[in-house]
Design an enzyme around this catalytic site. Structure first.
Site, PDB file in Angstrom:
ATOM      1  N   TYR A 116      17.494  72.626  62.755  1.00 18.54           N
ATOM      2  CA  TYR A 116      17.327  71.226  63.223  1.00 18.54           C
ATOM      3  C   TYR A 116      18.615  70.575  63.345  1.00 18.54           C
ATOM      4  O   TYR A 116      18.840  69.541  64.510  1.00 18.54           O
ATOM      5  CB  TYR A 116      16.863  70.547  61.804  1.00 18.54           C
ATOM      6  CG  TYR A 116      16.425  69.398  61.905  1.00 18.54           C
ATOM      7  CD1 TYR A 116      15.031  68.737  62.672  1.00 18.54           C
ATOM      8  CD2 TYR A 116      17.180  68.333  61.287  1.00 18.54           C
ATOM      9  CE1 TYR A 116      14.886  67.253  62.557  1.00 18.54           C
ATOM     10  CE2 TYR A 116      16.894  67.034  61.230  1.00 18.54           C
ATOM     11  CZ  TYR A 116      15.885  66.423  61.882  1.00 18.54           C
ATOM     12  OH  TYR A 116      15.420  65.138  61.792  1.00 18.54           O
ATOM     13  N   ARG A 158       9.144  65.741  52.096  1.00 18.02           N
ATOM     14  CA  ARG A 158      10.525  65.135  51.879  1.00 18.02           C
ATOM     15  C   ARG A 158      10.441  64.480  50.377  1.00 18.02           C
ATOM     16  O   ARG A 158       9.332  64.299  49.897  1.00 18.02           O
ATOM     17  CB  ARG A 158      10.564  64.119  53.030  1.00 18.02           C
ATOM     18  CG  ARG A 158      11.101  64.879  54.159  1.00 18.02           C
ATOM     19  CD  ARG A 158      11.371  64.058  55.351  1.00 18.02           C
ATOM     20  NE  ARG A 158      10.328  63.858  56.220  1.00 18.02           N
ATOM     21  CZ  ARG A 158      10.131  63.192  57.352  1.00 18.02           C
ATOM     22  NH1 ARG A 158      11.191  62.766  58.073  1.00 18.02           N
ATOM     23  NH2 ARG A 158       8.772  63.074  58.032  1.00 18.02           N
ATOM     24  N   ARG A 199      21.307  60.069  48.850  1.00 16.97           N
ATOM     25  CA  ARG A 199      20.622  59.767  50.165  1.00 16.97           C
ATOM     26  C   ARG A 199      20.778  58.619  50.318  1.00 16.97           C
ATOM     27  O   ARG A 199      20.583  57.507  49.255  1.00 16.97           O
ATOM     28  CB  ARG A 199      19.381  60.342  50.300  1.00 16.97           C
ATOM     29  CG  ARG A 199      19.263  61.951  50.341  1.00 16.97           C
ATOM     30  CD  ARG A 199      19.856  62.428  51.681  1.00 16.97           C
ATOM     31  NE  ARG A 199      19.699  64.383  51.735  1.00 16.97           N
ATOM     32  CZ  ARG A 199      20.604  64.731  51.140  1.00 16.97           C
ATOM     33  NH1 ARG A 199      21.644  64.364  50.493  1.00 16.97           N
ATOM     34  NH2 ARG A 199      20.321  66.008  51.313  1.00 16.97           N
TER      35      ARG A 199
HETATM   36  P1  NAD Z   1       7.254  63.575  62.100  1.00 19.14           P
HETATM   37  O1  NAD Z   1       7.009  65.177  61.740  1.00 19.14           O
HETATM   38  O2  NAD Z   1       6.055  63.030  61.069  1.00 19.14           O
HETATM   39  O3  NAD Z   1       6.841  63.419  63.433  1.00 19.14           O
HETATM   40  C1  NAD Z   1       7.328  64.156  64.355  1.00 19.14           C
HETATM   41  C2  NAD Z   1       6.024  64.398  65.546  1.00 19.14           C
HETATM   42  O4  NAD Z   1       6.381  65.170  66.551  1.00 19.14           O
HETATM   43  C3  NAD Z   1       4.769  64.872  64.866  1.00 19.14           C
HETATM   44  O5  NAD Z   1       3.750  64.066  65.205  1.00 19.14           O
HETATM   45  C4  NAD Z   1       4.548  66.317  65.685  1.00 19.14           C
HETATM   46  O6  NAD Z   1       3.181  66.734  65.755  1.00 19.14           O
HETATM   47  C5  NAD Z   1       5.400  66.125  66.770  1.00 19.14           C
HETATM   48  N1  NAD Z   1       5.816  67.364  67.659  1.00 19.14           N
HETATM   49  C6  NAD Z   1       6.446  68.171  67.125  1.00 19.14           C
HETATM   50  N2  NAD Z   1       7.032  69.399  67.737  1.00 19.14           N
HETATM   51  C7  NAD Z   1       6.315  68.973  68.857  1.00 19.14           C
HETATM   52  C8  NAD Z   1       6.284  69.505  70.220  1.00 19.14           C
HETATM   53  N3  NAD Z   1       6.947  70.584  70.202  1.00 19.14           N
HETATM   54  N4  NAD Z   1       5.791  68.902  71.195  1.00 19.14           N
HETATM   55  C9  NAD Z   1       5.298  67.704  71.011  1.00 19.14           C
HETATM   56  N5  NAD Z   1       5.135  67.093  69.946  1.00 19.14           N
HETATM   57  C10 NAD Z   1       5.792  67.684  68.891  1.00 19.14           C
HETATM   58  O7  NAD Z   1       8.629  63.207  61.742  1.00 19.14           O
HETATM   59  P2  NAD Z   1       9.189  61.770  61.649  1.00 19.14           P
HETATM   60  O8  NAD Z   1       9.579  61.313  60.485  1.00 19.14           O
HETATM   61  O9  NAD Z   1       8.081  60.898  62.512  1.00 19.14           O
HETATM   62  O10 NAD Z   1      10.688  61.909  62.899  1.00 19.14           O
HETATM   63  C11 NAD Z   1      10.289  61.412  64.136  1.00 19.14           C
HETATM   64  C12 NAD Z   1      11.626  61.757  64.908  1.00 19.14           C
HETATM   65  O11 NAD Z   1      12.721  61.147  64.042  1.00 19.14           O
HETATM   66  C13 NAD Z   1      11.957  62.972  64.912  1.00 19.14           C
HETATM   67  O12 NAD Z   1      12.786  63.596  66.120  1.00 19.14           O
HETATM   68  C14 NAD Z   1      13.155  63.449  63.735  1.00 19.14           C
HETATM   69  O13 NAD Z   1      13.817  64.277  64.032  1.00 19.14           O
HETATM   70  C15 NAD Z   1      13.664  61.846  63.903  1.00 19.14           C
HETATM   71  N6  NAD Z   1      14.227  61.541  62.565  1.00 19.14           N
HETATM   72  C16 NAD Z   1      13.453  61.332  61.321  1.00 19.14           C
HETATM   73  C17 NAD Z   1      14.106  60.924  60.178  1.00 19.14           C
HETATM   74  C18 NAD Z   1      13.244  60.363  59.228  1.00 19.14           C
HETATM   75  O14 NAD Z   1      13.716  60.192  58.005  1.00 19.14           O
HETATM   76  N7  NAD Z   1      11.910  60.099  59.320  1.00 19.14           N
HETATM   77  C19 NAD Z   1      15.435  61.123  59.789  1.00 19.14           C
HETATM   78  C20 NAD Z   1      16.229  61.421  61.043  1.00 19.14           C
HETATM   79  C21 NAD Z   1      15.737  61.719  62.401  1.00 19.14           C
HETATM   80  N1  UDP Z   2      14.628  66.864  47.056  1.00 23.50           N
HETATM   81  C1  UDP Z   2      14.465  67.049  45.660  1.00 23.50           C
HETATM   82  N2  UDP Z   2      13.018  67.309  45.375  1.00 23.50           N
HETATM   83  C2  UDP Z   2      12.026  67.187  46.123  1.00 23.50           C
HETATM   84  C3  UDP Z   2      12.625  67.065  47.659  1.00 23.50           C
HETATM   85  C4  UDP Z   2      13.688  67.027  47.865  1.00 23.50           C
HETATM   86  O1  UDP Z   2      15.459  66.909  44.739  1.00 23.50           O
HETATM   87  O2  UDP Z   2      10.855  67.620  45.784  1.00 23.50           O
HETATM   88  C5  UDP Z   2      16.013  66.642  47.473  1.00 23.50           C
HETATM   89  C6  UDP Z   2      16.497  67.755  48.601  1.00 23.50           C
HETATM   90  O3  UDP Z   2      17.284  68.904  47.685  1.00 23.50           O
HETATM   91  C7  UDP Z   2      17.438  66.756  49.116  1.00 23.50           C
HETATM   92  C8  UDP Z   2      17.096  65.380  48.891  1.00 23.50           C
HETATM   93  O4  UDP Z   2      16.221  65.563  47.877  1.00 23.50           O
HETATM   94  O5  UDP Z   2      19.048  66.797  48.470  1.00 23.50           O
HETATM   95  C9  UDP Z   2      16.507  64.567  50.391  1.00 23.50           C
HETATM   96  O6  UDP Z   2      15.598  65.653  50.772  1.00 23.50           O
HETATM   97  P1  UDP Z   2      14.525  65.525  51.833  1.00 23.50           P
HETATM   98  O7  UDP Z   2      13.798  66.687  52.327  1.00 23.50           O
HETATM   99  O8  UDP Z   2      13.708  64.251  51.789  1.00 23.50           O
HETATM  100  O9  UDP Z   2      15.594  65.291  53.327  1.00 23.50           O
HETATM  101  P2  UDP Z   2      16.867  65.709  53.871  1.00 23.50           P
HETATM  102  O10 UDP Z   2      17.740  66.665  52.841  1.00 23.50           O
HETATM  103  O11 UDP Z   2      16.550  66.351  55.110  1.00 23.50           O
HETATM  104  O12 UDP Z   2      17.881  64.307  53.621  1.00 23.50           O
END
Ligand code: NAD
Ligand code: UDP
Length: 317
Positions: free
Chosen positions: A149, A190, A215
């Site tokens: 990722y 998450r 976070r």
């Molecule tokens: P999510 O998993 O809910 O959404 C991702 C979407 O992409 C899903 O609908 C999934 O089916 C689709 N997808 C995955 N692989 C695919 C592929 N190969 N072809 C077509 N569709 C595909 O996640 P989200 O939280 O909505 O995140 C959306 C974007 O934002 C992602 O790129 C993620 O990396 C980025 N992002 C999100 C967060 C967050 O906290 N939510 C943080 C940082 C970055």
């Molecule tokens: N985490 C946790 N308990 C859970 C899920 C996540 O303590 O049930 C912690 C995880 O280890 C990380 C933080 O919460 O330190 C955020 O995790 P998340 O998976 O939401 O996102 P990311 O690590 O990608 O920021």
């Protein structure tokens, strides 16, 4: 590039958590939206309210395969974002980040469209600079379980900037920090959803490590405002979008427990490999260039999210 209300939008990952909120926002503005998704972590239910609307189209497609469409703006969000999901098939995650972004940039070039990349704070890895400015190059393990990722998003950023330099493609790269809210999947994995779902079921909250890692949590409505501002901006980024209020995971657990059921216990589990110890965005760039800053604090955002999961529970019972 100025915002044109008649623009044709392609949202990859549009059936996912952030994508579906973006679909709503653009549809409510009266725009044309093509939602493209392979439903790996997204659901049709998230966008079913727009099916049948003449301005809305839904395409089941995997971004690792090329596609030809006539569009003006590409909001490139397709990629699983939760560690348990992106680690379930890490090779596919790398392919989605690299090939998916490559294909979408190819489409942007052919269609003369602007592309926004949904990048991530994970490009900073387990940061040695705190809080994180956009100028920080990060501290990322290239061979660990999060690398598919983190490195995937880093190469996606590289591709965007090389397409911009080589072919003059309009791009903008936004680095999203942990965002939460309604429509996250119940098994998303998450932290915010895990804690809320566990607490609503009367289960102990699972804290990984000692819970002292931090976070900064942004509510989805703020994030979508920021994303639209980034697309309308003349700059190319990268630009951080997130809420700079920083919490330990233990503080988050206490807050959610107090709101749902103060009697619940915590169970401590091992900290996953390469789990970043601290994370907080510097958002001066977004404040200056986009006049954007988050409006919804964690207390309020959690209330909305808890309400969503409570109603979900009621509707399914
Ligand atoms: P999510 O998993 O809910 O959404 C991702 C979407 O992409 C899903 O609908 C999934 O089916 C689709 N997808 C995955 N692989 C695919 C592929 N190969 N072809 C077509 N569709 C595909 O996640 P989200 O939280 O909505 O995140 C959306 C974007 O934002 C992602 O790129 C993620 O990396 C980025 N992002 C999100 C967060 C967050 O906290 N939510 C943080 C940082 C970055
Ligand atoms: N985490 C946790 N308990 C859970 C899920 C996540 O303590 O049930 C912690 C995880 O280890 C990380 C933080 O919460 O330190 C955020 O995790 P998340 O998976 O939401 O996102 P990311 O690590 O990608 O920021």
């Amino acid at each position: 590039m100025k915002y044109k209300p008649s623009n044709r939008n392609l949202i990859t990952g549009g059936a996912g958590f952030l994508g579906s909120h973006l679909v709503d926002r653009l549809m409510e503005k009266g725009e044309e939206v093509i939602c493209l998704d392979n439903y790996f972590t997204g659901r049709k239910k998230n966008i079913e309210q727009w099916i049948g609307n003449p301005r809305f189209e839904l395409i089941r497609h995997d971004v690792t395969e090329p596609i030809t469409l006539e569009i003006d703006r590409i909001w490139h969000l397709a990629c699983p974002a939760s560690p348990i999901h992106y680690q379930s098939n890490p090779i596919k995650t790398s392919k989605t980040s690299f090939l998916g972004t490559y294909n979408m940039l190819g489409l942007a070039k052919r269609a003369n469209a602007k592309l926004l990349l949904a990048s991530t704070s994970e490009v900073y890895g387990d940061p040695e600079v705190h809080p994180q400015p956009e100028s920080y190059w990060g501290s990322v393990n290239p061979i660990g379980i999060r690398s598919c990722y983190d490195e995937g998003k880093r190469i996606a950023e590289t591709l965007c900037f090389d397409y911009q330099r080589m072919h003059g493609i309009e791009i903008c790269v936004m680095r999203i920090f942990n965002t939460y809210g309604p429509r996250m999947m119940i098994d998303d994995g998450r932290v915010v959803t895990n804690f809320i779902v566990q607490a609503l079921k009367g289960k102990s909250l699972t804290i990984y490590g000692d819970g002292k890692q931090t976070r900064s949590f942004c509510y989805v409505d703020d994030l979508i405002d920021g994303m639209i501002n980034v697309m309308n901006w003349e700059g190319i980024g990268p630009i951080n979008i997130g809420n700079p209020e920083e919490f330990t995971i233990l503080e988050l657990a206490k807050l959610i427990r107090a709101k749902i059921n103060p009697k619940l216990e915590f169970i401590f589990k091992p900290l996953p490999q390469d789990d970043p110890m601290q994370r907080r965005p510097l958002i001066q760039k977004a404040i200056k260039h986009l006049n954007w800053s988050p409006k919804i604090n964690l207390e309020k955002g959690l209330d909305e999210t808890i309400l969503y999961f409570k109603n979900l529970d009621k509707n399914s019972s």
